[in-house]
Design a protein around this motif. Sequence first.
Motif, short mmCIF file in Angstrom:
data_model
loop_
_atom_site.label_atom_id
_atom_site.label_comp_id
_atom_site.label_asym_id
_atom_site.label_seq_id
_atom_site.Cartn_x
_atom_site.Cartn_y
_atom_site.Cartn_z
N LEU A 149 -3.38 -18.32 -1.24
CA LEU A 149 -3.68 -18.72 0.14
C LEU A 149 -4.13 -17.53 0.97
CD1 LEU A 149 -0.72 -21.14 0.96
CD2 LEU A 149 -3.13 -21.75 0.72
N LEU A 150 -3.43 -16.41 0.85
CA LEU A 150 -3.77 -15.24 1.65
C LEU A 150 -5.12 -14.65 1.27
CD1 LEU A 150 -0.29 -13.44 1.75
CD2 LEU A 150 -1.36 -14.79 3.57
N LEU A 151 -5.43 -14.63 -0.03
CA LEU A 151 -6.71 -14.07 -0.48
C LEU A 151 -7.91 -14.90 -0.05
CD1 LEU A 151 -5.80 -12.76 -4.03
CD2 LEU A 151 -6.63 -11.40 -2.11
N ASN A 152 -7.69 -16.17 0.24
CA ASN A 152 -8.75 -17.02 0.79
C ASN A 152 -10.06 -16.94 0.00
OD1 ASN A 152 -9.89 -18.82 2.60
ND2 ASN A 152 -10.44 -17.24 4.07
N TRP A 197 -7.27 -7.82 -3.41
CA TRP A 197 -7.28 -7.28 -2.04
C TRP A 197 -8.45 -6.35 -1.78
CZ3 TRP A 197 -5.15 -10.17 1.16
CH2 TRP A 197 -4.02 -10.91 0.81
N LYS A 198 -8.91 -5.68 -2.81
CA LYS A 198 -10.09 -4.82 -2.63
C LYS A 198 -11.32 -5.66 -2.28
CE LYS A 198 -12.31 -0.77 -4.47
NZ LYS A 198 -12.17 0.35 -5.39
N GLU A 199 -11.50 -6.75 -3.02
CA GLU A 199 -12.62 -7.65 -2.73
C GLU A 199 -12.46 -8.26 -1.34
OE1 GLU A 199 -13.66 -11.95 -4.32
OE2 GLU A 199 -14.27 -10.42 -5.80
N LEU A 220 -11.81 1.22 3.63
CA LEU A 220 -11.65 -0.13 3.10
C LEU A 220 -10.62 -0.17 1.97
CD1 LEU A 220 -15.38 -1.30 3.18
CD2 LEU A 220 -13.51 -2.16 4.61
N ASP A 221 -10.55 0.91 1.19
CA ASP A 221 -9.50 1.01 0.15
C ASP A 221 -8.12 1.07 0.79
OD1 ASP A 221 -11.41 1.06 -1.93
OD2 ASP A 221 -11.53 3.26 -1.86
N VAL A 222 -8.00 1.84 1.87
CA VAL A 222 -6.73 1.94 2.59
C VAL A 222 -6.31 0.56 3.08
CG1 VAL A 222 -5.66 2.83 4.71
CG2 VAL A 222 -7.01 4.35 3.26
N GLN A 223 -7.27 -0.17 3.63
CA GLN A 223 -6.99 -1.51 4.13
C GLN A 223 -6.58 -2.45 3.00
OE1 GLN A 223 -9.04 -3.96 7.44
NE2 GLN A 223 -10.29 -4.20 5.61
N ALA A 224 -7.23 -2.34 1.86
CA ALA A 224 -6.87 -3.18 0.70
C ALA A 224 -5.44 -2.90 0.26
CB ALA A 224 -7.85 -2.94 -0.45
N ALA A 271 -3.06 -1.76 2.16
CA ALA A 271 -2.19 -2.31 3.21
C ALA A 271 -2.08 -3.83 3.09
CB ALA A 271 -2.72 -1.93 4.58
N CYS A 272 -3.16 -4.49 2.74
CA CYS A 272 -3.11 -5.95 2.55
C CYS A 272 -2.15 -6.31 1.43
CB CYS A 272 -4.51 -6.50 2.24
SG CYS A 272 -5.63 -6.56 3.65
N TYR A 273 -2.19 -5.54 0.35
CA TYR A 273 -1.26 -5.78 -0.76
C TYR A 273 0.18 -5.62 -0.29
CZ TYR A 273 1.39 -4.99 -5.02
OH TYR A 273 2.34 -5.04 -6.00
N GLN A 274 0.45 -4.55 0.45
CA GLN A 274 1.80 -4.34 0.96
C GLN A 274 2.20 -5.42 1.95
OE1 GLN A 274 2.51 -0.32 2.33
NE2 GLN A 274 1.79 0.55 0.41
#
Length: 123
Positions: A48-51, A56-58, A99-103, A105-108
């Motif tokens: 659901l979150l990955l939509n 998360w990188k993608e 963008l890698d940092v954000q990915a 963070a999304c995982y966390q």
Amino acid sequence: MKTKLLNKIEDRMLKAKSAWDRGVLATAFDLVESLESERVDSSNLKELLLNGAKNWKEYSYDGKMLIYDYDIAERFCSPSALKRKQGGRLQPSSNETWLDVQARACYQAQLLIRRLLPHKKKK
């Protein structure tokens, strides 16, 4: 369930001490807020979150979260780190983009959301 999750995340935001923790919590809030369904459970949370993204990188690189380096740096850096990275003009490290940092963070944020979900009791 979605509203309860958002409230729990907001409560944690008030107690977060580091810029990174506040950024992960803000990301978790955005992820939960973007869910179309009010029902959220651990069985399909990641999907659901990955939509539609495969990871998360993608998700990050496809522009489903923040897209500008400045915005990402501002979310995850302390004021001194933001200044050191010239507001996001400099990359966070030699082997990572904003963008890698954000990915990451999304995982966390996904892990945090999973921990905040009520657990079903085993019979």
